[in-house]
Motif scaffolding. Structure first.
Motif, PDB file in Angstrom:
ATOM      1  N   VAL A 172       0.828  -1.110  -0.020  1.00 27.11           N
ATOM      2  CA  VAL A 172      -0.059   0.048  -0.012  1.00 27.11           C
ATOM      3  C   VAL A 172       0.696   1.433   0.093  1.00 27.11           C
ATOM      4  CG1 VAL A 172      -1.677   1.266   1.293  1.00 27.11           C
ATOM      5  CG2 VAL A 172      -1.913  -1.161   0.962  1.00 27.11           C
ATOM      6  N   GLU A 173       1.901   1.063   0.852  1.00 25.59           N
ATOM      7  CA  GLU A 173       2.912   2.201   0.963  1.00 25.59           C
ATOM      8  C   GLU A 173       3.370   2.521  -0.591  1.00 25.59           C
ATOM      9  OE1 GLU A 173       5.369   1.661   4.072  1.00 25.59           O
ATOM     10  OE2 GLU A 173       4.207   1.794   5.336  1.00 25.59           O
ATOM     11  N   ASP A 174       4.035   1.491  -1.139  1.00 24.16           N
ATOM     12  CA  ASP A 174       4.687   1.744  -2.389  1.00 24.16           C
ATOM     13  C   ASP A 174       3.621   2.141  -3.459  1.00 24.16           C
ATOM     14  OD1 ASP A 174       6.838   0.749  -1.425  1.00 24.16           O
ATOM     15  OD2 ASP A 174       6.580  -1.349  -2.148  1.00 24.16           O
ATOM     16  N   ARG A 175       2.366   1.805  -3.266  1.00 22.60           N
ATOM     17  CA  ARG A 175       1.394   2.061  -4.421  1.00 22.60           C
ATOM     18  C   ARG A 175       0.920   3.792  -4.167  1.00 22.60           C
ATOM     19  NH1 ARG A 175      -4.851   0.780  -4.626  1.00 22.60           N
ATOM     20  NH2 ARG A 175      -4.655   2.071  -2.705  1.00 22.60           N
ATOM     21  N   THR A 176       1.128   4.211  -2.893  1.00 20.35           N
ATOM     22  CA  THR A 176       0.364   5.452  -2.475  1.00 20.35           C
ATOM     23  C   THR A 176       1.800   6.287  -2.958  1.00 20.35           C
ATOM     24  OG1 THR A 176      -0.729   4.660  -0.681  1.00 20.35           O
ATOM     25  CG2 THR A 176       0.166   7.146  -0.733  1.00 20.35           C
ATOM     26  N   ARG A 177       3.188   6.023  -2.931  1.00 22.34           N
ATOM     27  CA  ARG A 177       4.179   6.772  -3.251  1.00 22.34           C
ATOM     28  C   ARG A 177       4.394   6.979  -4.569  1.00 22.34           C
ATOM     29  NH1 ARG A 177       7.087   4.323   1.403  1.00 22.34           N
ATOM     30  NH2 ARG A 177       7.623   2.433  -0.177  1.00 22.34           N
ATOM     31  N   MET A 178       4.085   5.687  -5.323  1.00 23.31           N
ATOM     32  CA  MET A 178       3.939   5.931  -6.694  1.00 23.31           C
ATOM     33  C   MET A 178       2.855   7.104  -7.182  1.00 23.31           C
ATOM     34  SD  MET A 178       3.215   2.871  -9.470  1.00 23.31           S
ATOM     35  CE  MET A 178       1.351   2.859  -8.935  1.00 23.31           C
ATOM     36  N   LEU A 179       1.728   6.794  -6.933  1.00 23.16           N
ATOM     37  CA  LEU A 179       0.879   7.779  -7.150  1.00 23.16           C
ATOM     38  C   LEU A 179       1.268   9.219  -7.037  1.00 23.16           C
ATOM     39  CD1 LEU A 179      -2.784   6.047  -6.088  1.00 23.16           C
ATOM     40  CD2 LEU A 179      -1.613   6.431  -8.350  1.00 23.16           C
ATOM     41  N   ALA A 180       1.677   9.477  -5.717  1.00 23.44           N
ATOM     42  CA  ALA A 180       2.021  10.793  -5.429  1.00 23.44           C
ATOM     43  C   ALA A 180       3.178  11.128  -6.420  1.00 23.44           C
ATOM     44  CB  ALA A 180       2.505  10.996  -4.127  1.00 23.44           C
ATOM     45  N   ALA A 181       4.063  10.328  -6.835  1.00 23.76           N
ATOM     46  CA  ALA A 181       5.284  10.790  -7.280  1.00 23.76           C
ATOM     47  C   ALA A 181       4.783  11.104  -9.111  1.00 23.76           C
ATOM     48  CB  ALA A 181       6.180   9.693  -7.661  1.00 23.76           C
ATOM     49  N   ILE A 182       3.743  10.283  -9.357  1.00 25.02           N
ATOM     50  CA  ILE A 182       3.218  10.447 -10.838  1.00 25.02           C
ATOM     51  C   ILE A 182       2.576  11.852 -10.904  1.00 25.02           C
ATOM     52  CG2 ILE A 182       1.555   9.728 -12.608  1.00 25.02           C
ATOM     53  CD1 ILE A 182       2.276   6.879 -11.579  1.00 25.02           C
ATOM     54  N   GLY A 183       1.713  12.091  -9.990  1.00 24.67           N
ATOM     55  CA  GLY A 183       1.080  13.344  -9.764  1.00 24.67           C
ATOM     56  C   GLY A 183       1.874  14.616  -9.674  1.00 24.67           C
ATOM     57  N   HIS A 184       3.105  14.504  -8.949  1.00 25.73           N
ATOM     58  CA  HIS A 184       4.009  15.473  -8.781  1.00 25.73           C
ATOM     59  C   HIS A 184       4.736  15.717  -9.973  1.00 25.73           C
ATOM     60  CE1 HIS A 184       7.910  17.403  -7.472  1.00 25.73           C
ATOM     61  NE2 HIS A 184       7.061  18.144  -6.635  1.00 25.73           N
TER      62      HIS A 184
END
Length: 506
Positions: free
Chosen positions: A267-279
């Motif tokens: 879950v943490e990896d997926r959340t970080r990935m979404l945040a990185a893509i959005g950023h």
């Protein structure tokens, strides 16, 4: 009984222990029955020989005139004594005579006094005499019994009256006559006396209590694992289980802890990935916007700018969503009814037509901020697309339901599940200009499913009904303190302690 067997491991353990006790007692009964019968028979024979020897000594030490009274007084309900002039060589005839004497009742003291010593009025007959009425033709004759085999220091003759416990004995007295003794006591060879049944009942009770205590102690790690698995399935942060105890329990705890760590890492990896893509999308969007400003065609430039604005809004929403996912909200007890009512009151104050039905207080363990956002998304959708919202909270046997209804056109049946996909919007049945970017229902279902429930949509014909179904709290996670504590906690969370204002009329 079957329901209890299938439901409780403790009941199974107690039942198995009781079955083992019954089996062991049954085997012990079968093994002891023959030994007990032999012991009772030996005790009866010893008693019979001892009594015959005592009567013989008493007859030899008293005058002959008193022998008849002594013989009558020595008889019992299962034994008789008489004297013959000579040795009764015919064993069969002697058996018949013994059986007839045992079948005759003993005279009472009153009848002897009235008749001068002659039996007249008698007591009830003995128990075993009638059972020995039929002769047994294959019984052996008299057997010589040495002096060492019984109390008197002289030999005697012994035989069996029947194939059970009947016995006969004759011994020569000092005057040459023979004392005859017959014994016909029925021996009840049964282990199931009241004392044995009481002992068995006490043993079963103690064994049941011990088995229940042991089973509860053995299954405690399993119950702890079940509670932790339920909490993890509801999205709560669970402390690692202690990895101790028997090998099987320890391996289960290790596997659960590893599973929890892997899920959290995923879950943490997926959340970080979404945040990185959005950023990372912010920079190219800004660059495209600057270049769009140099487009000569005004109509083309406006369309490109509108598209970039929409893309930027989706990026910002993705970032906001990932930030909320990354933020760990603790699970706590709240008054679910008060949470929904306060949310509706806030929307009423903003000018929305929201009506909430009165409902009893329902304590629930949840992440209050996330659940509040999920309910708010549904209510705002109902107001935006259906003009008004009607909200109700129900505690059903299967689940707790938060129902939101509107008066809108509803949605097509084939898109009932697609509307929960991120960034999906209905352009025909919903007004796109007043809508968002398509994350509201997705966020609502994601939050509710993290609580172990689900969100469903149903067309009522007069509008759309959205139902949030939440599972009842587990026994270990129930609301402590009841309605009062739950309301106080929620009031502290909301930052106000005043009663809920009534919604405006709609």
């Amino acid at each position: 009984m079957i329901r209890l067997w299938n439901r409780s491991l403790t009941a199974r353990f107690v039942a198995i222990m009781l079955l083992a006790l019954a089996f062991s007692q049954g085997v012990s009964f079968l093994l002891s029955l023959d030994e007990r019968g032999q012991a009772l028979g030996h005790a009866a024979k010893t008693e019979f020989l001892s009594r015959a020897a005592s009567v013989a000594q008493l007859l030899e030490s008293t005058p002959p005139a008193q022998r008849q009274e002594i013989l009558r007084a020595s008889g019992t309900s299962y034994s008789r004594f008489w004297v013959t002039p000579g040795f009764p060589a015919d064993a069969a005839a002697w058996r018949e005579d013994a059986r007839s004497r045992l079948a005759q009742p003993l005279p009472t003291v009153a009848s002897l006094a009235a008749s001068g010593g002659t039996p007249d009025d008698a007591a009830p007959p003995a128990r075993a005499e009638a059972e020995m009425a039929a002769s047994t033709p294959d019984l052996p004759p008299w057997v010589e019994m040495p002096a060492s085999a019984w109390p008197l220091s002289r030999p005697a003759k012994f035989l069996h009256l029947d194939d059970a416990n009947g016995m006969g004995l004759t011994v020569r007295l000092n005057d040459g006559s023979w004392l005859c003794s017959a014994f016909g006591k029925k021996i009840v060879n049964s282990l199931w006396s009241s004392q044995s049944l009481l002992s068995l009942g006490v043993t079963a009770l103690v064994l049941s209590i011990s088995a229940a205590f042991i089973a509860r102690w053995m299954t405690r790690p399993m119950r702890r694992l079940a509670v932790a698995a339920e909490a993890l399935g509801r999205g709560e942060s669970v402390e690692p289980l202690p990895e101790r105890g028997p090998e099987d329990i320890r391996q289960a705890a290790v596997a659960f802890n590893r599973m929890q760590a892997r899920l959290q890492r995923f879950v943490e990896d997926r959340t970080r990935m979404l945040a990185a893509i959005g950023h990372d999308l912010r920079t190219p969007i800004t660059s495209l916007r600057l270049r769009t400003e140099f487009v000569a065609d005004d109509e083309t430039r406006e369309k490109m700018l509108a598209t970039l604005d929409e893309l930027r809004a989706m990026t910002e929403a993705t970032l906001a969503f990932s930030r909320e996912q990354a933020a760990e909200e603790p699970t706590r007890h709240v008054d679910l009814t008060a949470l929904v009512e306060s949310l509706c009151d806030d929307l009423v104050e903003l000018g929305h037509e929201v009506d909430v039905a009165e409902a009893p207080r329902i304590g629930y363990r949840c992440r209050a901020d996330a659940l509040r956002r999920a309910v708010r998304n549904l209510v705002e959708n109902a107001v935006r697309y259906g003009e008004r919202a009607r909200v109700a909270v129900h505690s059903r046997p299967a689940a707790i339901e938060i129902v939101v209804e509107d008066d809108g056109p509803g949605i097509p049946a084939e898109t009932m599940e697609r509307v929960f996909a991120p960034f999906f919007r209905l352009e025909d049945s919903r007004n796109r200009e007043t809508g968002g970017i398509g994350l509201g229902l997705s966020i609502a279902r994601n939050v509710v499913r993290h609580h172990g429930g689900d969100v469903t949509l149903v067309n009522t014909g007069a509008g759309l009904r959205a139902v949030i179904s939440l599972p009842h709290a587990s026994p270990s996670g129930g609301l402590d303190g009841g309605e009062g504590k739950a309301g106080a906690r929620f009031a502290a969370w909301r930052g106000q302690g005043s009663p809920r204002p009534k919604p405006a009329a709609v």
